[in-house]
Design an enzyme around this catalytic site. Structure first.
Site, PDB file in Angstrom:
ATOM      1  N   GLY A  46     -13.453 -19.019  -4.662  1.00  0.00           N
ATOM      2  CA  GLY A  46     -13.482 -18.105  -3.888  1.00  0.00           C
ATOM      3  C   GLY A  46     -14.474 -19.261  -2.289  1.00  0.00           C
ATOM      4  NE  ARG A 140     -12.593 -11.923  -7.070  1.00  0.00           N
ATOM      5  CZ  ARG A 140     -13.158 -12.015  -7.638  1.00  0.00           C
ATOM      6  NH1 ARG A 140     -14.457 -13.257  -7.977  1.00  0.00           N
ATOM      7  NH2 ARG A 140     -13.295 -11.416  -9.264  1.00  0.00           N
ATOM      8  CD  GLU A 215     -11.367 -16.031  -8.196  1.00  0.00           C
ATOM      9  OE1 GLU A 215     -11.876 -15.697  -7.773  1.00  0.00           O
ATOM     10  OE2 GLU A 215     -10.427 -17.188  -7.573  1.00  0.00           O
ATOM     11  CG  HIS A 231      11.760 -30.438   3.297  1.00  0.00           C
ATOM     12  ND1 HIS A 231      13.642 -31.511   3.665  1.00  0.00           N
ATOM     13  CD2 HIS A 231      11.283 -30.043   4.177  1.00  0.00           C
ATOM     14  CE1 HIS A 231      12.629 -31.754   5.429  1.00  0.00           C
ATOM     15  NE2 HIS A 231      11.755 -30.609   5.179  1.00  0.00           N
ATOM     16  CE  LYS A 319     -17.984 -21.773 -11.797  1.00  0.00           C
ATOM     17  NZ  LYS A 319     -18.272 -20.033 -10.724  1.00  0.00           N
TER      18      LYS A 319
HETATM   19  C1  F6R Z   1     -14.105 -16.287  -6.517  1.00  0.00           C
HETATM   20  C2  F6R Z   1     -14.536 -17.245  -8.042  1.00  0.00           C
HETATM   21  C3  F6R Z   1     -14.354 -18.344  -8.067  1.00  0.00           C
HETATM   22  C4  F6R Z   1     -15.720 -19.079  -7.424  1.00  0.00           C
HETATM   23  C5  F6R Z   1     -15.303 -20.500  -7.994  1.00  0.00           C
HETATM   24  C6  F6R Z   1     -16.361 -21.545  -7.345  1.00  0.00           C
HETATM   25  O1  F6R Z   1     -14.495 -14.993  -6.764  1.00  0.00           O
HETATM   26  O2  F6R Z   1     -15.288 -16.326  -8.277  1.00  0.00           O
HETATM   27  O3  F6R Z   1     -13.284 -18.530  -7.589  1.00  0.00           O
HETATM   28  O4  F6R Z   1     -15.617 -18.882  -6.446  1.00  0.00           O
HETATM   29  O5  F6R Z   1     -15.468 -20.463  -9.513  1.00  0.00           O
HETATM   30  O6  F6R Z   1     -17.772 -20.885  -7.652  1.00  0.00           O
HETATM   31  P1  F6R Z   1     -18.776 -20.611  -5.905  1.00  0.00           P
HETATM   32  O7  F6R Z   1     -18.077 -20.406  -5.650  1.00  0.00           O
HETATM   33  O8  F6R Z   1     -19.653 -19.719  -7.250  1.00  0.00           O
HETATM   34  O9  F6R Z   1     -18.896 -22.006  -5.701  1.00  0.00           O
END
Ligand code: F6R
Length: 331
Positions: A46, A140, A215, A231, A319
């Site tokens: 996001g 997001r 998401e 293509h 993460k």
């Molecule tokens: C969107 C979302 C994820 C994070 C991505 C990166 O709402 O939760 O796509 O954007 O994991 O994290 P940030 O944005 O905190 O760097």
């Protein structure tokens, strides 16, 4: 963050005021160099989508090249005369932080946008150009803040990227219209996999839409981009299978390229929704407005499916995995 869809939706229906508040947020250390070799826009998910939008804006607004980096490391050609703008809502995303450390070690001018986290710490410790957006949301749902924040940082560096217009901000407050457009999309998607088709300029919007359905509604979704589509992807539809619905993003009524795609898909029996976007809006205004519409559509689908749009357990799982893993970067 567990909350009802109704409560979560307020993080979208307040975009106009969120945007206005970001307009009045100050850029910290607003200074730039006289000359830059290019701009690297780093960030994931996001936050990363903002880099895609700015990359498209640069087609008309920048004399220097831009590159979007959604990875742990920067390309070799990002040298000490480059600006590296890192965008991370949390400020703690491993890929993004790793580009920041690399950019600092290469002597690049580094700037950042986040709601806090390690990125804020680094920026303040090193006196980097930085803008802090409001915390307490999910990335997001913070799109206008991240986009306006990033554009303000670039402008503070002397780069003339356009901001959303006042008409664009007013439009973000027209929630009834956004909901009606969203409803029309959602009702074609129950039990189906959306495929967003766009041209190159609207690719960020197509990716944003895909990400929103991933998401918020917890379903897979796909993006196909013209003219490259003609293509390869086009052949995949000759003997297609699966419950797909194509959402074709068209610019105005006379978008011949995208209309060709819509007509072709109909010919081969794919259910198609043509989303005819206003061609009288500026690019930034359009991206924000249709991001709102498509975001609300994904929330409606989440409600129909009975899933919580605010929780993304699998991103947390990824993460957590990254905490114990680092890529071995080959040179
Ligand atoms: C969107 C979302 C994820 C994070 C991505 C990166 O709402 O939760 O796509 O954007 O994991 O994290 P940030 O944005 O905190 O760097």
């Amino acid at each position: 963050m567990i909350m009802s869809t109704q409560h979560f939706k307020e993080f979208y229906t307040d975009w106009r005021s969120l945007a206005e508040r970001t307009f009045s947020t100050e850029v910290e250390n607003p200074r730039g160099r006289e000359k830059y070799g290019g701009i690297a826009l780093t960030g994931m998910g996001g936050s990363g989508i903002i880099g895609d939008v700015i990359h498209v804006l640069a087609f008309d607004s920048s004399d220097i090249p831009t590159v979007v980096v959604k990875d742990f490391s920067l390309p070799k050609f990002v040298k000490d005369d480059w600006l590296v703008l890192a965008i991370s809502y949390s400020g703690n995303t491993k890929e993004t932080l790793s580009t920041v450390y690399e950019a600092l070690s290469r002597g690049c001018d580094v700037a950042g946008v986040s709601s806090g986290g390690k990125l804020a710490e680094i920026a303040r410790e090193k006196g980097l150009t930085y803008l802090q957006v409001e915390s307490g949301r999910v990335p997001r749902a913070s799109m206008p803040a991240l986009l306006i924040g990033a554009l303000k940082v670039l402008r503070a560096k002397g780069m003339n990227f356009p901001l959303p217009s006042s008409e664009g901000l007013t439009k973000l407050g027209e929630i009834g219209e956004a909901e009606a457009l969203a409803e029309d999309i959602t009702e074609r998607l129950a039990g189906r996999v959306p495929v967003f088709l766009s041209d190159v300029r609207h690719y960020p919007l197509a990716v944003r839409a895909k990400n929103e359905f991933n998401e918020n509604a917890k379903i897979p979704a796909k993006v196909e981009v013209l003219p490259e589509w003609g293509h390869n992807d086009i052949v995949g539809w000759e003997k297609w299978l699966g419950p797909f619905t194509a959402i074709v993003l068209e610019l105005g009524e006379g978008d011949k390229l995208m209309k060709f795609a819509a007509a072709y898909l109909r010919d081969v029996g794919v259910p198609v929704k043509e989303l005819v976007m206003s061609d009288s809006m500026t690019y930034v205004d359009r991206v924000l407005w249709y991001s709102l519409v498509l975001g609300l559509a994904s929330l409606k689908l989440a409600e129909i499916r009975g899933v919580d749009p605010g929780v993304t357990e699998s991103i947390s799982r990824y993460k957590a995995f990254l905490k114990s893993w680092s890529p071995s970067i080959e040179s």
